[in-house]
Design a protein around this motif. Structure first.
Motif, PDB file in Angstrom:
ATOM      1  N   ALA A  10       2.559  -0.785  -3.656  1.00  0.00           N
ATOM      2  CA  ALA A  10       1.009  -0.531  -3.774  1.00  0.00           C
ATOM      3  C   ALA A  10       0.618  -1.789  -4.456  1.00  0.00           C
ATOM      4  CB  ALA A  10       1.061   0.535  -5.059  1.00  0.00           C
ATOM      5  N   ALA A  11       1.208  -2.638  -5.152  1.00  0.00           N
ATOM      6  CA  ALA A  11       0.622  -3.985  -5.843  1.00  0.00           C
ATOM      7  C   ALA A  11       0.364  -4.716  -4.550  1.00  0.00           C
ATOM      8  CB  ALA A  11       1.787  -4.508  -6.563  1.00  0.00           C
ATOM      9  N   GLU A  12       0.934  -4.917  -3.510  1.00  0.00           N
ATOM     10  CA  GLU A  12       0.895  -5.612  -2.438  1.00  0.00           C
ATOM     11  C   GLU A  12      -0.293  -5.163  -1.466  1.00  0.00           C
ATOM     12  OE1 GLU A  12       3.977  -6.442   0.282  1.00  0.00           O
ATOM     13  OE2 GLU A  12       5.346  -6.361  -1.047  1.00  0.00           O
ATOM     14  N   MET A  13      -0.610  -3.650  -1.675  1.00  0.00           N
ATOM     15  CA  MET A  13      -1.810  -3.193  -0.755  1.00  0.00           C
ATOM     16  C   MET A  13      -3.143  -3.563  -1.638  1.00  0.00           C
ATOM     17  SD  MET A  13       0.003   0.370   0.861  1.00  0.00           S
ATOM     18  CE  MET A  13      -1.347   0.413   2.430  1.00  0.00           C
ATOM     19  N   LEU A  14      -2.772  -3.362  -2.797  1.00  0.00           N
ATOM     20  CA  LEU A  14      -4.055  -3.542  -3.733  1.00  0.00           C
ATOM     21  C   LEU A  14      -4.515  -5.074  -3.899  1.00  0.00           C
ATOM     22  CD1 LEU A  14      -3.050  -1.644  -6.824  1.00  0.00           C
ATOM     23  CD2 LEU A  14      -5.062  -0.866  -5.443  1.00  0.00           C
ATOM     24  N   ILE A  19      -5.074  -1.322   5.972  1.00  0.00           N
ATOM     25  CA  ILE A  19      -3.918  -1.728   5.549  1.00  0.00           C
ATOM     26  C   ILE A  19      -2.705  -1.110   6.146  1.00  0.00           C
ATOM     27  CG2 ILE A  19      -2.793  -2.792   3.536  1.00  0.00           C
ATOM     28  CD1 ILE A  19      -5.681  -3.085   2.423  1.00  0.00           C
ATOM     29  N   ARG A  20      -1.897  -1.760   6.530  1.00  0.00           N
ATOM     30  CA  ARG A  20      -0.620  -1.162   6.725  1.00  0.00           C
ATOM     31  C   ARG A  20       0.621  -2.228   6.660  1.00  0.00           C
ATOM     32  NH1 ARG A  20       0.373   3.067  10.200  1.00  0.00           N
ATOM     33  NH2 ARG A  20      -1.366   3.951  11.229  1.00  0.00           N
ATOM     34  N   LEU A  21       1.255  -1.459   5.246  1.00  0.00           N
ATOM     35  CA  LEU A  21       2.441  -2.781   4.698  1.00  0.00           C
ATOM     36  C   LEU A  21       3.655  -1.623   4.698  1.00  0.00           C
ATOM     37  CD1 LEU A  21       0.810  -4.434   2.073  1.00  0.00           C
ATOM     38  CD2 LEU A  21       1.403  -5.398   4.315  1.00  0.00           C
ATOM     39  N   SER A  22       4.919  -2.239   4.717  1.00  0.00           N
ATOM     40  CA  SER A  22       6.076  -1.745   4.435  1.00  0.00           C
ATOM     41  C   SER A  22       7.027  -2.464   3.382  1.00  0.00           C
ATOM     42  CB  SER A  22       6.879  -1.279   5.784  1.00  0.00           C
ATOM     43  OG  SER A  22       7.366  -2.623   6.176  1.00  0.00           O
ATOM     44  N   ALA A  23       7.990  -1.911   2.785  1.00  0.00           N
ATOM     45  CA  ALA A  23       8.789  -2.264   1.852  1.00  0.00           C
ATOM     46  C   ALA A  23      10.297  -1.689   2.107  1.00  0.00           C
ATOM     47  CB  ALA A  23       8.039  -2.144   0.442  1.00  0.00           C
ATOM     48  N   THR A  24      11.108  -2.187   1.413  1.00  0.00           N
ATOM     49  CA  THR A  24      12.473  -1.539   1.522  1.00  0.00           C
ATOM     50  C   THR A  24      13.141  -2.066   0.250  1.00  0.00           C
ATOM     51  OG1 THR A  24      14.558  -1.218   2.705  1.00  0.00           O
ATOM     52  CG2 THR A  24      13.647  -3.472   2.744  1.00  0.00           C
ATOM     53  N   ALA A  74       3.496   2.518   4.486  1.00  0.00           N
ATOM     54  CA  ALA A  74       2.035   2.973   3.780  1.00  0.00           C
ATOM     55  C   ALA A  74       0.765   2.372   4.690  1.00  0.00           C
ATOM     56  CB  ALA A  74       2.103   2.815   2.396  1.00  0.00           C
ATOM     57  N   PHE A  75      -0.204   3.291   4.509  1.00  0.00           N
ATOM     58  CA  PHE A  75      -1.569   3.067   5.136  1.00  0.00           C
ATOM     59  C   PHE A  75      -2.581   3.202   4.142  1.00  0.00           C
ATOM     60  CE2 PHE A  75      -5.018   5.192   6.951  1.00  0.00           C
ATOM     61  CZ  PHE A  75      -5.434   3.968   8.097  1.00  0.00           C
ATOM     62  N   VAL A  76      -3.637   2.855   4.002  1.00  0.00           N
ATOM     63  CA  VAL A  76      -4.817   2.877   3.438  1.00  0.00           C
ATOM     64  C   VAL A  76      -6.189   2.448   4.440  1.00  0.00           C
ATOM     65  CG1 VAL A  76      -6.291   2.582   1.692  1.00  0.00           C
ATOM     66  CG2 VAL A  76      -3.967   2.649   1.212  1.00  0.00           C
ATOM     67  N   LEU A 132       3.862   5.202  -5.070  1.00  0.00           N
ATOM     68  CA  LEU A 132       2.722   4.524  -4.335  1.00  0.00           C
ATOM     69  C   LEU A 132       1.614   4.956  -4.477  1.00  0.00           C
ATOM     70  CD1 LEU A 132       2.360   2.226  -1.549  1.00  0.00           C
ATOM     71  CD2 LEU A 132       1.535   4.475  -0.759  1.00  0.00           C
ATOM     72  N   LEU A 133       1.282   6.243  -4.401  1.00  0.00           N
ATOM     73  CA  LEU A 133       0.141   6.833  -4.722  1.00  0.00           C
ATOM     74  C   LEU A 133      -0.386   6.569  -6.082  1.00  0.00           C
ATOM     75  CD1 LEU A 133      -1.628   8.894  -2.884  1.00  0.00           C
ATOM     76  CD2 LEU A 133      -0.717  10.707  -4.226  1.00  0.00           C
ATOM     77  N   ALA A 134       0.491   7.000  -6.886  1.00  0.00           N
ATOM     78  CA  ALA A 134       0.081   6.766  -8.512  1.00  0.00           C
ATOM     79  C   ALA A 134      -0.296   5.317  -8.791  1.00  0.00           C
ATOM     80  CB  ALA A 134       1.256   7.239  -9.432  1.00  0.00           C
ATOM     81  N   SER A 135       0.221   4.202  -8.367  1.00  0.00           N
ATOM     82  CA  SER A 135       0.173   3.114  -8.482  1.00  0.00           C
ATOM     83  C   SER A 135      -1.103   2.640  -7.859  1.00  0.00           C
ATOM     84  CB  SER A 135       1.050   2.267  -8.069  1.00  0.00           C
ATOM     85  OG  SER A 135       2.545   2.309  -8.615  1.00  0.00           O
ATOM     86  N   LEU A 136      -1.383   3.041  -6.716  1.00  0.00           N
ATOM     87  CA  LEU A 136      -2.872   2.952  -6.129  1.00  0.00           C
ATOM     88  C   LEU A 136      -3.893   3.918  -6.942  1.00  0.00           C
ATOM     89  CD1 LEU A 136      -1.899   3.263  -2.284  1.00  0.00           C
ATOM     90  CD2 LEU A 136      -2.512   1.144  -3.597  1.00  0.00           C
ATOM     91  N   GLU A 137      -3.290   4.697  -7.730  1.00  0.00           N
ATOM     92  CA  GLU A 137      -4.428   5.394  -8.772  1.00  0.00           C
ATOM     93  C   GLU A 137      -5.332   6.395  -7.574  1.00  0.00           C
ATOM     94  OE1 GLU A 137      -6.564   3.347 -11.340  1.00  0.00           O
ATOM     95  OE2 GLU A 137      -4.817   2.742 -12.562  1.00  0.00           O
ATOM     96  N   ALA A 138      -4.585   6.886  -6.698  1.00  0.00           N
ATOM     97  CA  ALA A 138      -5.289   7.726  -5.384  1.00  0.00           C
ATOM     98  C   ALA A 138      -4.899   8.976  -5.635  1.00  0.00           C
ATOM     99  CB  ALA A 138      -4.783   7.183  -4.091  1.00  0.00           C
ATOM    100  N   GLY A 139      -5.808   9.875  -5.314  1.00  0.00           N
ATOM    101  CA  GLY A 139      -5.428  11.363  -5.179  1.00  0.00           C
ATOM    102  C   GLY A 139      -5.197  11.657  -4.006  1.00  0.00           C
ATOM    103  N   CYS A 140      -4.686  13.430  -3.891  1.00  0.00           N
ATOM    104  CA  CYS A 140      -4.110  13.745  -2.714  1.00  0.00           C
ATOM    105  C   CYS A 140      -5.073  13.913  -1.589  1.00  0.00           C
ATOM    106  CB  CYS A 140      -3.439  15.076  -2.852  1.00  0.00           C
ATOM    107  SG  CYS A 140      -4.611  16.295  -3.740  1.00  0.00           S
ATOM    108  N   SER A 141      -6.551  13.665  -1.757  1.00  0.00           N
ATOM    109  CA  SER A 141      -7.409  13.498  -0.848  1.00  0.00           C
ATOM    110  C   SER A 141      -8.001  12.377  -0.349  1.00  0.00           C
ATOM    111  CB  SER A 141      -8.573  14.389  -1.206  1.00  0.00           C
ATOM    112  OG  SER A 141      -9.319  13.986  -2.279  1.00  0.00           O
ATOM    113  N   ALA A 142      -7.144  11.188  -0.884  1.00  0.00           N
ATOM    114  CA  ALA A 142      -7.644   9.743  -0.615  1.00  0.00           C
ATOM    115  C   ALA A 142      -7.073   9.599   0.976  1.00  0.00           C
ATOM    116  CB  ALA A 142      -6.822   9.037  -1.621  1.00  0.00           C
TER     117      ALA A 142
END
Length: 307
Positions: A290-294, A271-276, A260-262, A229-239
């Motif tokens: 991640a695609a849903e959150m983007l 934004i708060r979403l979940s998946a299974t 997940a939360f952003v 998820l983090l990689a697909s959001l292209e977010a770093g560990c401080s995001a």
């Protein structure tokens, strides 16, 4: 043969690295020795978002691995960049300790019991966003430093509370100092929080095999989804990104749940979403969520914080 285990020099890092080394010796009968390595994140006291938080606690240990100065590097997995490092293998992800955030507050208080205007310290945009979203009327204050430094701010009265990873307190044998453990469904942890990463040189098949004995399948699946998820959001560990995955039983079939939360550090918007999905597809679950959150605008929330 003695395996040289590279570690940062902080009390928490050396404690968790020593625990890994001890367990490795128990499982393999091989002697281990800790080797301390200074990292940029340890030397620089500025907020991580100001000097490129991605990998600042990791690069020096990886350099020591590739230079042959250590055989194994132990990291807090949440500090690990999502991009694969050339020549290095993530050979083991031991069983996760505790993904939650912990509150250490004056007078034994919980967050909800703190008076309006109380100063709560954290160096994490993710925590700031979720704490502010709770609407408790607290003031979230930037904070960095090791565990003792952060807890000392509460003892001296400079802060009313601090929020930090429960896993660190547990590994240091200090979890009783926490006045509250936050529900991860309310305040989602950092991707990989509570887990460790054991790396070695990719071409060192002997060490890869030895470290594999430490690997925990459920933890590996969970953190793989979180990091995907983090990689697909292209977010770093401080995001300002929180993520928590767990393997659950669904009528006898293991399933992987990812939440997940952003959010903006001010507390809104968020934004708060979940998946299974199948526990065999952690990467796909992370990518889909991640695609849903983007699609909901997560990229604009992250751009507001991370340079």
């Amino acid at each position: 043969m003695t395996l040289r285990v590279g570690t940062r020099a902080s009390a928490l890092a050396t404690t968790q690295s020593a625990q890994v080394a001890e367990r490795l010796s128990e499982l393999t009968g091989i002697e281990t020795a800790l080797v301390t390595v200074s990292t940029e994140g340890d030397r620089n006291s500025r907020p991580l978002t100001e000097f490129g938080g991605q990998g600042v606690f990791v690069s020096a240990l990886r350099d020591a691995l590739l230079a042959g100065e250590v055989d194994v590097a132990v990291h807090s997995l949440k500090d690990l960049p999502t991009a694969q490092a050339e020549g290095i293998a993530l050979a083991a992800v031991p069983t996760r300790v505790d993904p939650r955030d912990a509150v250490v507050a004056r007078d034994g208080l919980t967050l909800g019991e703190l008076p309006t205007g109380s100063r709560v310290g954290t160096g994490s945009p993710r925590r700031a966003a979720q704490l502010n979203a709770l609407g408790l009327g607290i003031e979230v204050v930037g904070l960095r430093g090791n565990v003792d430094t952060r807890l000392g701010k509460v003892r001296t009265g400079e802060l009313d509370a601090v929020v930090l990873a429960a896993a660190g307190l547990r590994r240091l044998g200090r979890i009783e100092e926490a006045t509250e453990l936050l529900d991860p469904l309310q305040v989602l942890p950092a991707p990989g929080q509570g887990a460790l990463a054991c790396e070695c040189r990719a071409d060192d098949s002997d060490v890869v095999g030895l470290l594999a004995r430490l690997d925990d399948d459920a933890t590996r699946a969970a953190v793989t989804a979180e990091r995907s998820l983090l990689a697909s959001l292209e977010a770093g560990c401080s995001a300002p990104v929180g993520a928590w995955a767990e393997v659950v039983d669904d009528d006898g079939t293991p399933q992987l749940w990812l939440r997940a939360f952003v959010g903006d550090p001010s507390g809104a918007p968020s934004i708060r979403l979940s998946a299974t999905g199948s526990v065999q597809d952690p990467v796909g679950i992370g990518e889909r969520l991640a695609a849903e959150m983007l699609a909901e605008g997560a990229d604009s929330l992250m751009r507001a914080v991370v340079p």
